[in-house]
Design a protein around this motif. Structure first.
Motif, PDB file in Angstrom:
ATOM      1  N   TRP A 177       6.637  -0.344  -2.305  1.00  0.00           N
ATOM      2  CA  TRP A 177       5.287  -0.526  -2.856  1.00  0.00           C
ATOM      3  C   TRP A 177       4.703   0.794  -3.349  1.00  0.00           C
ATOM      4  O   TRP A 177       4.072   0.849  -4.403  1.00  0.00           O
ATOM      5  CB  TRP A 177       4.349  -1.150  -1.816  1.00  0.00           C
ATOM      6  CG  TRP A 177       4.505  -2.625  -1.734  1.00  0.00           C
ATOM      7  CD1 TRP A 177       5.188  -3.325  -0.782  1.00  0.00           C
ATOM      8  CD2 TRP A 177       4.009  -3.588  -2.665  1.00  0.00           C
ATOM      9  NE1 TRP A 177       5.127  -4.667  -1.058  1.00  0.00           N
ATOM     10  CE2 TRP A 177       4.418  -4.862  -2.211  1.00  0.00           C
ATOM     11  CE3 TRP A 177       3.266  -3.500  -3.829  1.00  0.00           C
ATOM     12  CZ2 TRP A 177       4.096  -6.029  -2.875  1.00  0.00           C
ATOM     13  CZ3 TRP A 177       2.940  -4.673  -4.495  1.00  0.00           C
ATOM     14  CH2 TRP A 177       3.361  -5.916  -4.021  1.00  0.00           C
ATOM     15  N   VAL A 178       4.911   1.860  -2.612  1.00  0.00           N
ATOM     16  CA  VAL A 178       4.403   3.172  -3.029  1.00  0.00           C
ATOM     17  C   VAL A 178       5.091   3.607  -4.323  1.00  0.00           C
ATOM     18  O   VAL A 178       4.444   4.097  -5.246  1.00  0.00           O
ATOM     19  CB  VAL A 178       4.600   4.220  -1.910  1.00  0.00           C
ATOM     20  CG1 VAL A 178       4.338   5.625  -2.411  1.00  0.00           C
ATOM     21  CG2 VAL A 178       3.706   3.890  -0.723  1.00  0.00           C
ATOM     22  N   ALA A 206       6.413   1.633  -6.578  1.00  0.00           N
ATOM     23  CA  ALA A 206       5.931   0.771  -7.660  1.00  0.00           C
ATOM     24  C   ALA A 206       4.544   1.211  -8.127  1.00  0.00           C
ATOM     25  O   ALA A 206       4.272   1.265  -9.331  1.00  0.00           O
ATOM     26  CB  ALA A 206       5.894  -0.687  -7.201  1.00  0.00           C
ATOM     27  N   ALA A 207       3.672   1.542  -7.182  1.00  0.00           N
ATOM     28  CA  ALA A 207       2.329   2.005  -7.540  1.00  0.00           C
ATOM     29  C   ALA A 207       2.398   3.312  -8.328  1.00  0.00           C
ATOM     30  O   ALA A 207       1.671   3.507  -9.310  1.00  0.00           O
ATOM     31  CB  ALA A 207       1.482   2.184  -6.284  1.00  0.00           C
ATOM     32  N   PHE A 208       3.279   4.203  -7.915  1.00  0.00           N
ATOM     33  CA  PHE A 208       3.441   5.471  -8.619  1.00  0.00           C
ATOM     34  C   PHE A 208       3.915   5.247 -10.055  1.00  0.00           C
ATOM     35  O   PHE A 208       3.393   5.834 -11.002  1.00  0.00           O
ATOM     36  CB  PHE A 208       4.434   6.361  -7.866  1.00  0.00           C
ATOM     37  CG  PHE A 208       4.703   7.668  -8.539  1.00  0.00           C
ATOM     38  CD1 PHE A 208       3.803   8.704  -8.451  1.00  0.00           C
ATOM     39  CD2 PHE A 208       5.859   7.852  -9.285  1.00  0.00           C
ATOM     40  CE1 PHE A 208       4.047   9.919  -9.079  1.00  0.00           C
ATOM     41  CE2 PHE A 208       6.110   9.050  -9.918  1.00  0.00           C
ATOM     42  CZ  PHE A 208       5.202  10.092  -9.815  1.00  0.00           C
ATOM     43  N   LEU A 209       4.903   4.369 -10.220  1.00  0.00           N
ATOM     44  CA  LEU A 209       5.423   4.081 -11.560  1.00  0.00           C
ATOM     45  C   LEU A 209       4.364   3.415 -12.445  1.00  0.00           C
ATOM     46  O   LEU A 209       4.236   3.748 -13.627  1.00  0.00           O
ATOM     47  CB  LEU A 209       6.671   3.203 -11.476  1.00  0.00           C
ATOM     48  CG  LEU A 209       7.908   3.896 -10.913  1.00  0.00           C
ATOM     49  CD1 LEU A 209       9.026   2.883 -10.699  1.00  0.00           C
ATOM     50  CD2 LEU A 209       8.368   5.010 -11.835  1.00  0.00           C
ATOM     51  N   LEU A 210       3.605   2.473 -11.883  1.00  0.00           N
ATOM     52  CA  LEU A 210       2.537   1.828 -12.658  1.00  0.00           C
ATOM     53  C   LEU A 210       1.474   2.840 -13.069  1.00  0.00           C
ATOM     54  O   LEU A 210       0.966   2.788 -14.187  1.00  0.00           O
ATOM     55  CB  LEU A 210       1.905   0.689 -11.854  1.00  0.00           C
ATOM     56  CG  LEU A 210       2.759  -0.574 -11.739  1.00  0.00           C
ATOM     57  CD1 LEU A 210       2.111  -1.562 -10.769  1.00  0.00           C
ATOM     58  CD2 LEU A 210       2.948  -1.213 -13.103  1.00  0.00           C
ATOM     59  N   ALA A 211       1.129   3.757 -12.189  1.00  0.00           N
ATOM     60  CA  ALA A 211       0.149   4.788 -12.533  1.00  0.00           C
ATOM     61  C   ALA A 211       0.676   5.675 -13.656  1.00  0.00           C
ATOM     62  O   ALA A 211      -0.066   6.041 -14.574  1.00  0.00           O
ATOM     63  CB  ALA A 211      -0.188   5.628 -11.302  1.00  0.00           C
TER      64      ALA A 211
END
Length: 120
Positions: A17-18, A20-25
């Motif tokens: 999840w971390v 994925a959040a980093f990539l989306l940001a």
């Protein structure tokens, strides 16, 4: 013998999840521009054109004239308050504190060209 249920590995799921959040940001930052630079004065003509709204761009072209906000509003079929709001946003985006500074900055950035018969 008891049956075991496959429970997800919480630390692994959290890392996924971390990541994925980093990539989306990162994708959002690339697509929308760096949010750290948002709200600051514009620094290049290409970036300015992208950041100025259509209404701000229309009002910007009238700033070098001697027309008042009321007269600009009449020319563009807008309310005086709308013109003043566009002016305020333009000043902030161009890092200017006056109409003259905004015009000078816009010309320096290539957003405005000198027109014969226009003031300044």
């Amino acid at each position: 013998m008891t049956a075991t249920i496959n429970e997800p590995d919480v630390p692994t799921a959290q890392r996924v999840w971390v990541a994925a959040a980093f990539l989306l940001a990162a994708i959002a930052r690339d697509a929308l521009g760096d949010p750290a630079g948002a709200g600051g004065p514009l620094t290049s003509a290409g970036r300015h054109r992208e950041m100025l709204t259509r209404g701000e761009t229309r009002v910007l072209h009238y700033l070098p004239t001697n027309l008042s906000a009321r007269e600009i509003a009449g020319e563009l079929y807008l309310s005086v308050n709308t013109v003043k709001t566009h002016q305020r946003h333009l000043y902030a985006k161009l890092g200017a504190s006056s109409r003259t500074e905004a015009v000078d900055q816009a010309r320096a950035l290539g957003l405005l060209t000198r027109q014969p018969g226009w003031a300044r």
